[in-house]
Design a protein around this motif. Structure first.
Motif, PDB file in Angstrom:
ATOM      1  N   LEU A 126      25.018   4.847 116.445  1.00 39.94           N
ATOM      2  CA  LEU A 126      25.466   3.609 115.802  1.00 39.94           C
ATOM      3  C   LEU A 126      24.434   2.495 115.984  1.00 39.94           C
ATOM      4  O   LEU A 126      24.201   1.699 115.070  1.00 39.94           O
ATOM      5  CB  LEU A 126      26.803   3.209 116.421  1.00 39.94           C
ATOM      6  CG  LEU A 126      27.547   2.008 115.858  1.00 39.94           C
ATOM      7  CD1 LEU A 126      27.916   2.219 114.400  1.00 39.94           C
ATOM      8  CD2 LEU A 126      28.805   1.733 116.686  1.00 39.94           C
TER       9      LEU A 126
ATOM     10  N   ASN B 240      21.492   3.480 113.517  1.00 35.93           N
ATOM     11  CA  ASN B 240      21.817   3.490 112.092  1.00 35.93           C
ATOM     12  C   ASN B 240      22.473   2.203 111.600  1.00 35.93           C
ATOM     13  O   ASN B 240      22.284   1.820 110.444  1.00 35.93           O
ATOM     14  CB  ASN B 240      22.742   4.676 111.783  1.00 35.93           C
ATOM     15  CG  ASN B 240      21.996   5.989 111.819  1.00 35.93           C
ATOM     16  OD1 ASN B 240      21.106   6.225 111.018  1.00 35.93           O
ATOM     17  ND2 ASN B 240      22.336   6.840 112.774  1.00 35.93           N
ATOM     18  N   GLY B 241      23.255   1.543 112.466  1.00 33.92           N
ATOM     19  CA  GLY B 241      23.956   0.337 112.038  1.00 33.92           C
ATOM     20  C   GLY B 241      23.003  -0.737 111.530  1.00 33.92           C
ATOM     21  O   GLY B 241      23.154  -1.223 110.407  1.00 33.92           O
ATOM     22  N   PRO B 242      22.004  -1.126 112.336  1.00 36.37           N
ATOM     23  CA  PRO B 242      21.062  -2.147 111.861  1.00 36.37           C
ATOM     24  C   PRO B 242      20.316  -1.704 110.609  1.00 36.37           C
ATOM     25  O   PRO B 242      20.116  -2.491 109.679  1.00 36.37           O
ATOM     26  CB  PRO B 242      20.091  -2.292 113.048  1.00 36.37           C
ATOM     27  CG  PRO B 242      20.880  -1.860 114.240  1.00 36.37           C
ATOM     28  CD  PRO B 242      21.777  -0.763 113.741  1.00 36.37           C
TER      29      PRO B 242
END
Lengths: 202, 202
Positions: free
Chosen positions: B165, B168-170
């Motif tokens: 997370l 991949n989130g940013p």
């Protein structure tokens, strides 16, 4: 915002709160229900909002110059007041800021935001209005990070803008989509901040 | 997938590539154009896709069991083949995986994804289909992290799911929305991976 005025008469409710505040809330709630229900900005009319809120169209037009301003206000209203960091510990402040963005109200905010995202691609002006509303919140976290650098809690060479993205990106993907269901919501803010600080601490 | 068959006759194009592959591509492109143009899943009909792709409806129904499967296939088609990490350095592999998700085609993918997100809130089955398509890609990164732990490159107590997370989130928030315009696209993958590894390295 105007003060209470006489409108349809239907709105005569319990005394105590000013009439205009009641109407405002009903209007903003109506917008959020329509947005959260998957209606696009184009599909939302002032008529529909007025009908859902039980107010006259004039009531809406007296308070908001146009539909876009009303929609941005409605989304902003879900965020609550701007959080104020204590300023003693970067960890505590970051955890508080992340938790403030993960209340029940904000999780609904995540869903409404998801419904707005395609609109931002279509309408750059709306996107700019949203950014302007969100910027003060982003800036609260920016100041926490800068203070941490100044006080020697964080590395002197920390990339503040990248750090904002590293803290908010994972949080938003979870709020909006539960992107990784294997990451439990309990203790999420603490775990994310601790993992971030492991690389960011001085 | 069937092999080339005679259909409307209109599709007789330059030889070389099999007819069915040409039709497939035209169909998937048509779906992506409709989705990227802000059409909701509900608003996209097989008729509209067929018309846009210049094929008969039967061509579509021969290849896909229903609209949802077609839409998920179209979105997946933008991702390209599953990337294969070299396995020598966690840093190199993570940078490669992030860059693979930020090609021009994938940036368009980000925009199409944004248009699909509200659909996921409305249709859990569609969301599950999307997750099933994305899971093998997520798993490639998961294996890179696990290998890094096993080889002693990464901390033994690293939270792998939280790390997915955090990487991949940013990246997704930038791909989909350019969430923080102050973070430059050049060198983004390297900067994010290095910042992550500062806290994740053994």
């Amino acid at each position: 915002m105007t003060t209470a005025v006489t409108e349809t008469g239907q709105e005569r409710k319990a005394p105590g709160r000013p009439r205009s505040a009641q109407a405002d809330e009903a209007i903003l709630d109506a917008v959020l229900e329509l947005l959260g229900g998957g209606h696009s900005v184009a599909a939302i009319s002032i008529e529909a909002v007025a009908a859902k809120a039980g107010v006259g169209k004039a009531t809406i037009y007296r308070r908001w110059p146009n539909k876009e301003a009303l929609i941005i206000d409605a989304v902003a209203s879900m965020k609550g007041p701007l959080p104020v960091p204590v300023g003693e510990s970067v960890r505590d402040d970051l955890v508080m800021l992340l938790k403030a963005s993960r209340t029940g109200r904000s999780l609904r905010y995540g869903q409404v935001t998801v419904c707005l995202l395609p609109e931002f691609l279509k309408d750059e002006h709306l996107h700019d209005m949203w950014r302007a509303v969100m910027e003060p919140r982003r800036d609260v976290m920016r100041q926490v990070l800068r203070r941490g650098i100044a006080k020697g809690e964080l590395r002197a060479d920390l990339d503040v803008e990248l750090s904002l993205l590293m803290i908010n990106g994972p949080s938003m993907m979870q709020n909006m989509l539960q992107w990784n269901p294997a990451v439990p919501p309990e203790g999420f803010a603490e775990a994310l901040v601790d993992a971030f600080l492991r690389g960011a601490a001085a």
